[in-house]
Structures are given as structure tokens and as C-alpha cells.
Design an enzyme around this catalytic site. Structure first.
Site, PDB file in Angstrom:
ATOM      1  N   VAL A 149       0.841  -1.204   0.000  1.00 21.07           N
ATOM      2  CA  VAL A 149       0.000   0.000   0.000  1.00 21.07           C
ATOM      3  C   VAL A 149       0.874   1.252   0.000  1.00 21.07           C
ATOM      4  O   VAL A 149       0.570   2.252  -0.652  1.00 21.07           O
ATOM      5  CB  VAL A 149      -0.962  -0.006   1.211  1.00 21.07           C
ATOM      6  CG1 VAL A 149      -1.650   1.348   1.361  1.00 21.07           C
ATOM      7  CG2 VAL A 149      -1.979  -1.112   1.064  1.00 21.07           C
ATOM      8  N   GLU A 154      -1.921   5.962  -4.020  1.00 21.21           N
ATOM      9  CA  GLU A 154      -3.376   6.115  -4.000  1.00 21.21           C
ATOM     10  C   GLU A 154      -3.819   7.573  -4.125  1.00 21.21           C
ATOM     11  O   GLU A 154      -4.950   7.865  -4.484  1.00 21.21           O
ATOM     12  CB  GLU A 154      -3.964   5.514  -2.709  1.00 21.21           C
ATOM     13  CG  GLU A 154      -3.542   6.176  -1.415  1.00 21.21           C
ATOM     14  CD  GLU A 154      -2.216   5.626  -0.896  1.00 21.21           C
ATOM     15  OE1 GLU A 154      -1.765   6.098   0.148  1.00 21.21           O
ATOM     16  OE2 GLU A 154      -1.647   4.735  -1.534  1.00 21.21           O
ATOM     17  N   ASP A 196      -7.259  28.770 -38.257  1.00 23.03           N
ATOM     18  CA  ASP A 196      -8.105  29.425 -39.245  1.00 23.03           C
ATOM     19  C   ASP A 196      -7.792  30.918 -39.221  1.00 23.03           C
ATOM     20  O   ASP A 196      -7.359  31.445 -38.191  1.00 23.03           O
ATOM     21  CB  ASP A 196      -9.574  29.165 -38.884  1.00 23.03           C
ATOM     22  CG  ASP A 196     -10.524  29.737 -39.920  1.00 23.03           C
ATOM     23  OD1 ASP A 196     -10.200  29.689 -41.113  1.00 23.03           O
ATOM     24  OD2 ASP A 196     -11.590  30.231 -39.525  1.00 23.03           O
ATOM     25  N   ASP A 494     -13.801  28.185 -36.654  1.00 23.31           N
ATOM     26  CA  ASP A 494     -15.137  28.600 -36.215  1.00 23.31           C
ATOM     27  C   ASP A 494     -16.238  28.080 -37.129  1.00 23.31           C
ATOM     28  O   ASP A 494     -17.372  27.926 -36.716  1.00 23.31           O
ATOM     29  CB  ASP A 494     -15.231  30.136 -36.135  1.00 23.31           C
ATOM     30  CG  ASP A 494     -14.973  30.807 -37.479  1.00 23.31           C
ATOM     31  OD1 ASP A 494     -14.438  30.134 -38.385  1.00 23.31           O
ATOM     32  OD2 ASP A 494     -15.303  31.996 -37.622  1.00 23.31           O
ATOM     33  N   ASP A 498     -14.328  23.759 -40.610  1.00 24.22           N
ATOM     34  CA  ASP A 498     -13.191  23.454 -39.738  1.00 24.22           C
ATOM     35  C   ASP A 498     -13.413  22.206 -38.887  1.00 24.22           C
ATOM     36  O   ASP A 498     -12.457  21.666 -38.321  1.00 24.22           O
ATOM     37  CB  ASP A 498     -12.921  24.640 -38.798  1.00 24.22           C
ATOM     38  CG  ASP A 498     -12.582  25.905 -39.543  1.00 24.22           C
ATOM     39  OD1 ASP A 498     -11.770  25.829 -40.479  1.00 24.22           O
ATOM     40  OD2 ASP A 498     -13.131  26.966 -39.207  1.00 24.22           O
ATOM     41  N   ASN A 559       8.292   7.081  -1.233  1.00 22.80           N
ATOM     42  CA  ASN A 559       7.524   5.881  -0.836  1.00 22.80           C
ATOM     43  C   ASN A 559       8.314   4.583  -0.750  1.00 22.80           C
ATOM     44  O   ASN A 559       7.741   3.553  -0.435  1.00 22.80           O
ATOM     45  CB  ASN A 559       6.354   5.677  -1.821  1.00 22.80           C
ATOM     46  CG  ASN A 559       5.201   6.602  -1.507  1.00 22.80           C
ATOM     47  OD1 ASN A 559       5.378   7.578  -0.786  1.00 22.80           O
ATOM     48  ND2 ASN A 559       4.032   6.299  -2.035  1.00 22.80           N
ATOM     49  N   GLU A 562      10.887   3.328   3.211  1.00 27.00           N
ATOM     50  CA  GLU A 562      10.341   2.462   4.272  1.00 27.00           C
ATOM     51  C   GLU A 562      10.481   0.990   3.892  1.00 27.00           C
ATOM     52  O   GLU A 562      10.823   0.141   4.723  1.00 27.00           O
ATOM     53  CB  GLU A 562       8.863   2.769   4.525  1.00 27.00           C
ATOM     54  CG  GLU A 562       8.590   4.195   4.946  1.00 27.00           C
ATOM     55  CD  GLU A 562       8.039   5.015   3.788  1.00 27.00           C
ATOM     56  OE1 GLU A 562       7.626   4.429   2.767  1.00 27.00           O
ATOM     57  OE2 GLU A 562       8.053   6.247   3.899  1.00 27.00           O
ATOM     58  N   ASN A 587       2.013   7.029   4.834  1.00 26.20           N
ATOM     59  CA  ASN A 587       1.450   7.145   3.495  1.00 26.20           C
ATOM     60  C   ASN A 587       0.291   8.125   3.452  1.00 26.20           C
ATOM     61  O   ASN A 587       0.147   8.923   2.516  1.00 26.20           O
ATOM     62  CB  ASN A 587       0.981   5.751   3.035  1.00 26.20           C
ATOM     63  CG  ASN A 587       1.115   5.583   1.536  1.00 26.20           C
ATOM     64  OD1 ASN A 587       2.067   6.077   0.953  1.00 26.20           O
ATOM     65  ND2 ASN A 587       0.180   4.883   0.930  1.00 26.20           N
ATOM     66  N   THR A 590       1.731  11.910   4.075  1.00 24.58           N
ATOM     67  CA  THR A 590       2.587  12.500   3.034  1.00 24.58           C
ATOM     68  C   THR A 590       1.972  12.421   1.645  1.00 24.58           C
ATOM     69  O   THR A 590       2.175  13.316   0.828  1.00 24.58           O
ATOM     70  CB  THR A 590       3.969  11.811   3.026  1.00 24.58           C
ATOM     71  OG1 THR A 590       3.769  10.403   2.854  1.00 24.58           O
ATOM     72  CG2 THR A 590       4.690  12.040   4.340  1.00 24.58           C
ATOM     73  N   ASP A 591       1.257  11.322   1.336  1.00 30.31           N
ATOM     74  CA  ASP A 591       0.564  11.236   0.037  1.00 30.31           C
ATOM     75  C   ASP A 591      -0.791  11.926   0.096  1.00 30.31           C
ATOM     76  O   ASP A 591      -1.531  11.929  -0.882  1.00 30.31           O
ATOM     77  CB  ASP A 591       0.353   9.770  -0.367  1.00 30.31           C
ATOM     78  CG  ASP A 591       1.613   9.185  -0.988  1.00 30.31           C
ATOM     79  OD1 ASP A 591       2.618   9.916  -1.010  1.00 30.31           O
ATOM     80  OD2 ASP A 591       1.591   8.022  -1.403  1.00 30.31           O
TER      81      ASP A 591
END
Length: 744
Positions: A149, A154, A196, A494, A498, A559, A562, A587, A590-591
């Protein structure tokens, strides 16, 4: 129009929208605005005639097309095509192109596969190692899953969605509306803009720029239908009442006219023929609009293609005047006199030749030229023995912001190609004025492009600056050729013509005043119809990708230390440095908020000074060295602290390393957000707030009884915190030195 079938007869008059493709049976001074279909900036004069079967659309003077607008005159026509069989419908079929994946989607798919495989290998390795070392099956499984994980980003979907959403909000404030969220980032890789001309580079509002009397020339300032502007002679701004022939010329332009100039929702617009609208704007700039209301129109002699002129008879203070406008050579054929410096002189052959030369000089510069004449009417033939006054040169002018936008494109490594349905000379004149066309570059016609084989076109496509008289098919062919050459292409437009090219481009850009078909085919709509807005949107697209890249760099850097620490402890048969819940807590902190705050990073002021990135280049290619070094540095710091304090107690050592890991990643986020020194980056208040909240929660994890019992932590002393922050600070300085060397 729903009930029309081929063979039905339709009657057309000024203001009507043509309900189907039809051949003309009758045409009385009939002009049609076909810019929506062909890109032609001027209304097209129609007539009853026979043309070859393969005549291009913009030259089919004997037909009217579904969706176009009658600007003047009347006509009768027989329907030949309805629905999807019309030219409009054929274009709609071309729009049915399958949409591909954006570069970001491709990058994230590759990153997801890489991380997914890595996570599976981590789970198997750690679980197998733990079981081999005699660990409890359930604890070993929990640990391996928590490490997996930790490796899974995530927060990535949330960060990307937030970055794209914030980018869309910023774009809307700059008048760019994204229709596909995933296309926001694609703007950042665009290296070719196929634009154009009419309505995007230009205003799509005819404007008088030059006035020529027999021996004097005047410039007219202002752009579009706004009546703001001045008439400038050799001595500066002029009062038209001081120049009798100039004043009378503008009066004729005002009175020999059926258009209406109105202000709607704060914007000036014209009802009727755009050319006549431009003449009304000229009269407003000369302050003659109100005064000329005293002239009452008594009779009108309609324009026809044989005479090439139009006249009105107006009554004023008991006198009648013939006011005439049209092609210069046509007016000269019915003029006997010319006004010079307020005096009426007889028009001789030398004067006629000189006047014709003036007209030719303006025409070569892509101006549309109209002449003006008048006389006091005392009966008889109105259009004879007229007094010639002069001529005006008008053009659909470029937007003022386009020149600067093109300079920014050049600086950012983005090339621009003008693709227009308009005339070659007109396109070149506008391109020169905005700085797009110079000594280098190739001008091609749409028919040439259609005749070329793919191999032939691919050889020259990068040399093309202008494609004039372009059809929907030739536009699509040019876009496909550029894509084969490896370019990421944005196409603007326009009109209905086109839409197919917009659909086939990497980024299709419709203008806000464009057709619904064009908007449906687009990825982005520019609400102010301005080319400069496209460049601003590209700038935002680059900034968004930079923010996503910052998060990925943070993810890869933060990540995996750890995981390395846990595996090392296992191999050395030491207690685990983290509990499964501590890994999940790191996790989460910090995430979570700090990573999300990276999506709100302010853009780098130099973002448009570099070339577009290679869309095929991996999102992690230039991040790996930095990320590996950062992860290794964090691992060394944590290993040193854990082994050094393990003798005190495993719980204490674990708490110290736990806090060090959290705060190292909090410090790390300030380094990953910029390639400059971290203190030189602009302030991100959301990041500061996120860091404060994450820090508060970490202190709660250590000192609050509820959290400390769950996370198995013990209180740390002030000496411990000094050690934690010293280690993180030294790590940040080392990381900054490495980053600076890496960038050099």
C-alpha cells in the site's frame, strides 16, 4: 426545412438562413455569407449560370448551401440535397473520427503497470522472507500488504483530477473552456497550431483602413465594428469638414447603404452586409451618423453584377442627390467630373488612369476596394455625369493581440500554420501584418494539397506557412500529415468547414462565436474568439503537467525508503522498524494533503521559454536519478537512527524513525516543487497549510494517548526532536546540492 426534399422550390431574401443545398433559378443582387462553410471573409455574389461539375465549393456561384446566410438581395432556387447529403452533412460525416488517448493517459497507464508489477513483487518477497524467518503468517501478511500500500500512489488519481480541475478553472478565467478534462494536459505537448484566419487571427469584421481621394491619402484607425477610431492624414488627425471630397465620400458611404450598426450586450455588431457595415463604422468615426439622418432615401437602384454598382436617391433641404458606390472602373465609366481639394474638375483620361492605378495598388495589398461618386439630381438618368470622390480600402483586420501571441509561440517552440478558405493574397497580407509570413515559408492552395499523395505532402508539410482556399478535406489531410511527422497538433476554427480537422487534431479548438458542429468536434472553446487565448491555454497545459510531474517525483522519492528499511531489518534479523499501521499513517500524511497541495502550485514564469516536451517520453525518465538519490538518502538517515537507538528500546527507535520518515517527506515536498533552490520558488499557501496540518497530526500520533496506543509510539524529548529536525534539514541541504548539480 425538415419537410424539404430534392426538387422543392425555395424563395430566399435578406436575413434568411439557407435550409438546403440548392441550384439558383433566379438571383437579384443576391449575396451570401459563406464564411461558416468556406472561411471566405466576404459575402459571395451569386448568379444563375452553368459551371463545370468539379468546381470547388467556394467558386460555385450558381448554388446556395445549407447553413449559409443571405446578406443582400433575393433569389429562387431548386433543392438538390438535404440533410447528410448537403455539403454541411458531408462535413458532419468527416467529424466521425475515433478519439485517441492523450499523452497523459498513455503515461499513466505505463506508470500504473510499472508500479503494479512492483507492488506484486514486494508483497511476494516480503511475505516469503517473513515466513522464511519464522514470522507469524498473519503479521507477515499484514506487513507485506502495508508495504505494498505504501508503494501504491493512492493519491495519484486525486492529485491528477485536482490539478486538471484547477487548470480548467484558471483557463476559464482566461476565456478558454475545456470540453474534455483529459485534454487539458495535452495542450502542454502541442508544437503545431493550425489556425483558421477568419474570426481567429482576424476579427471577422470588415474594417475600412484606407481612404484615397484624387490626390490625398488617409488612414483610418480602429478595429472591427467598434466606432472608436480616427481618420489620419499627413498632418495627423483630421476634421472631415475641412476636406470637402472626404466628407462627401463618407456621406455617400453612409447613405448608399442598407446595413444597421447596433450595440448588443456591450458589443457592436452589424445587421446586413458586413461591407456596408464597415462603411457605417467609418461614418461613425467621422461623426456623420446623426447629421446624415436628415437625408431621406427616395429611391434605390439595386446592385447587379453587370453594372457593378449601387445607387440611392436621397432628398435633403428640397434638393435630391444621387449617391453611388461600386467598383472603381464601373464608377469611372459613368463619371464626368472629379472633386479635387473641394473643387469639381472635369475628369480626363490621365486622371482616369491615375485613379485606376490607385485602386490596383490597394487591391495588390489584399484590400477590398470600393469607389464613391455623387451628383445633384435634377431628373433624367441617375447614373451618368457623376462626380467621382475617391475610394476606400477595407480588410478583415488581424486582432491586436495576435502579433504578441505569435512571438510567444516562437519562443515556446510552437510553429503556426494558417489554413483558410480565403484568397491567397488576402491570407498573405494578413500573415505579413502579424509577422507569420516572411522570406521563408511556403504558400499552397487547398486544391494542391488534395491532389498530393501522402508521401509528397509529408516532404513539404513542415515548410508550409499558409494554405489558402482550403477545403475540409485538405485541412484534415494537412493535420494527418503533421501527425505522421510526429507533431502534436492543435487546430482552431469557427466554421463548419473546420470541424473535421478539429476532430482529427490532438487538440481541437473552436471559437465561442462558431457553429455548434464545430464546438461539438472540439476539445476546447475559446470564448473570446482570440488566437492569443490558445497560447494562454497552452501555457496552462504546460503548467498542469509540471505539477503532475512534481507529484510523481515526490511519490517516487518518498515511498520506497520504508520498504528498503524493513527489508534490511528482516535480512539482519532485527525488529521491524515500522508497524503496519505506521506505514499506512506515513502514506496517509505524506501522500495526502502535501501531495494534493502540489496540484495547486503556481506556474513557473519561464514555462513558455522552453520547447514542447516529447509526448512519447516517459513521465519518470528525468525524475529517476533525483528520486533514487532522495530515497537512498532517506534510507541512510533512517537506518543510522534506527540502529543507533535500537539499544534503548525497539519501541523508542521505531518512534524516532517513524517521526523522521514523516518529517523528511514533509521537507522533501519543498525540494520537489521546483528545479530551482527551494527558497526561490513562489509561495504556495496551500502547501504551507498542508504541511502545518500534517505536522500537527504527527505530534498527535506521538503525544495523544488514543493515537499513540494505536500506532505504538512513545513520547519523544526535545533532544529527540532536535535530532529529527537536524537530520531532515541536513538531508534537504544535501538533496538541494545534488539537484543543483543534476540540473547543471
Amino acid at each position: 426545412s425538415k419537410e424539404l426534399v430534392p426538387g422543392d422550390i425555395i424563395l430566399l431574401e435578406e436575413g434568411d438562413v439557407v435550409p438546403a443545398d440548392a441550384y439558383l433559378l433566379e438571383a437579384m443582387s443576391l449575396t451570401v455569407d459563406e464564411s461558416i462553410l468556406t472561411g471566405e471573409s466576404l459575402p459571395v455574389r451569386k448568379k444563375v449560370c452553368v459551371l463545370p461539375k468539379r468546381t470547388p465549393i467556394h467558386e460555385r456561384r450558381n448554388m446556395v448551401f445549407m447553413g449559409t446566410t443571405i446578406t443582400y438581395g433575393r433569389g429562387k432556387a431548386v433543392v438538390v440535397s438535404t440533410g447528410m447529403e448537403t455539403e454541411f452533412g458531408k462535413i458532419a460525416k468527416l467529424v466521425q473520427i475515433e478519439e485517441g488517448k492523450t499523452p497523459l493517459q498513455e503515461h499513466l497507464e505505463r506508470l500504473g503497470r510499472f508500479l503494479g508489477l512492483l507492488v506484486i513483487l514486494i508483497c511476494i518477497f516480503v511475505f516469503g522472507l517473513a515466513v522464511y524467518e519464522g514470522g507469524d503468517l498473519l503479521e507477515s501478511f499484514e506487513l507485506s500488504v502495508s508495504l505494498a500500500v505504501s508503494a501504491v500512489p493512492e493519491g495519484l488519481p486525486a492529485v491528477i483530477t485536482l490539478a486538471l480541475t484547477l487548470g480548467v478553472q484558471r483557463m476559464v478565467r482566461r476565456n478558454a473552456l475545456m470540453r474534455r478534462l483529459s485534454s487539458v494536459e495535452t495542450l502542454g505537448v502541442v508544437d503545431y497550431i493550425c489556425s483558421d484566419k477568419t474570426g481567429t487571427i482576424t476579427k471577422n469584421e470588415m474594417t475600412v483602413r484606407k481612404i484615397l481621394t484624387f490626390d490625398q491619402e488617409f488612414d483610418v484607425t480602429g478595429v472591427g465594428f467598434s466606432p472608436k477610431g480616427e481618420i489620419i492624414g499627413k498632418q495627423g488627425v483630421v476634421d472631415v469638414s475641412s476636406f470637402p471630397e472626404l466628407e462627401m465620400l463618407i456621406r455617400v458611404a453612409r447613405l448608399c447603404n442598407n446595413a444597421h450598426l447596433i450595440k448588443h450586450e456591450g458589443k457592436w455588431t452589424v445587421i446586413g452586409d458586413p461591407t456596408e457595415g464597415a462603411l457605417l463604422v467609418l461614418a461613425a468615426k467621422a461623426n456623420l451618423m446623426e447629421e446624415d439622418k436628415k437625408y431621406v432615401k427616395v429611391k434605390e437602384i439595386f446592385f447587379d453584377s453587370t453594372r457593378k454598382r449601387m445607387s440611392t436617391i436621397n432628398s435633403y433641404l428640397g434638393k435630391k442627390y444621387v449617391m453611388c458606390k461600386g467598383a472603381v472602373e464601373s464608377l469611372l465609366s459613368v463619371s464626368k467630373y472629379v472633386m479635387v481639394r473641394g473643387k469639381v474638375k472635369k475628369l480626363d483620361e490621365r486622371m482616369r488612369k491615375e485613379i485606376l492605378k490607385q485602386g490596383e495598388r490597394l487591391a495588390k495589398k489584399a484590400y477590398r476596394v470600393l469607389g464613391f461618386a455623387y451628383k445633384e439630381y435634377r431628373g433624367g438618368e441617375p447614373e451618368e455625369d457623376l462626380i467621382f470622390l475617391g475610394m476606400v480600402g477595407m480588410i478583415d483586420p488581424p486582432r491586436p493581440e495576435v502579433k504578441e501571441a505569435l512571438r510567444l509561440c516562437k519562443e515556446a517552440g510552437i510553429r503556426v500554420m494558417m489554413i483558410t478558405g480565403d484568397h491567397r493574397d488576402t491570407a498573405i497580407a494578413i500573415a505579413k501584418e502579424v509577422g507569420l509570413y516572411g522570406k521563408k515559408g511556403r504558400v499552397v492552395m487547398g486544391e494542391e494539397v488534395e491532389r498530393m499523395k501522402e508521401e509528397e505532402l509529408d516532404k513539404i508539410v513542415e515548410d508550409i506557412i499558409i494554405c489558402a482556399r482550403a477545403s475540409p478535406q485538405s485541412k484534415v489531410k494537412l493535420v494527418e500529415s503533421l501527425k505522421r511527422k510526429g507533431h502534436r497538433v492543435a487546430v482552431t476554427g469557427d466554421g463548419i468547414n473546420d470541424a473535421p480537422a478539429l476532430k482529427g487534431a490532438d487538440i481541437g479548438v473552436a471559437v465561442g462565436s462558431g457553429t455548434d458542429v464545430t464546438k461539438q468536434a472540439s476539445d476546447m472553446v475559446i470564448l473570446d474568439d482570440n488566437f492569443a487565448t490558445i497560447v494562454a491555454a497552452i501555457e496552462e497545459g504546460r503548467s498542469i503537467f509540471d505539477n503532475i510531474k512534481k507529484f510523481v517525483r515526490f511519490l517516487l522519492s518518498a515511498n520506497f525508503d520504508e520498504i528498503a528499511l524493513v527489508v534490511t531489518a528482516f535480512l539482519m534479523r532485527l525488529p521491524s522498524p515500522f508497524t503496519p499501521l505506521q506505514i499506512l499513517w506515513i502514506n496517509l500524511l505524506t501522500d495526502g494533503l502535501p501531495a494534493l497541495a502540489l496540484s495547486a502550485e503556481p506556474k513557473d514564469p519561464d514555462v513558455m521559454k522552453s520547447k514542447p516536451r516529447d509526448p512519447n517520453e516517459s513521465i519518470i525518465r528525468h525524475l529517476l536519478k533525483y528520486s533514487i538519490f532522495a530515497g537512498l538518502l532517506a534510507f541512510i538517515i533512517e537506518v543510522f537512527l534506527f540502529f543507533d537507538e535500537l539499544a534503548v528500546s525497539p519501541q523508542y527507535a521505531r518512534t524516532l524513525v517513524f517521526s523522521t520518515s514523516v518529517f523528511f517527506e514533509i521537507f522533501l515536498v519543498f525540494s520537489v516543487r521546483t528545479e530551482k533552490r527551494f527558497y526561490e520558488a513562489p509561495m504556495n499557501k496551500y502547501l504551507v497549510l498542508a504541511v502545518l496540518i500534517s505536522s500537527l497530526f504527527q505530534f498527535l500520533a506521538i503525544y495523544h494517548p488514543f493515537f499513540s496506543s494505536i500506532l505504538d509510539t512513545v513520547p519523544l524529548s526535545s533532544h529527540d526532536w532536535l535530532l529529527v529536525f537536524s537530520a531532515c534539514s541536513v538531508g534537504l541541504l544535501i538533496l538541494e546540492a545534488f539537484k543543483h548539480k543534476l540540473i547543471k
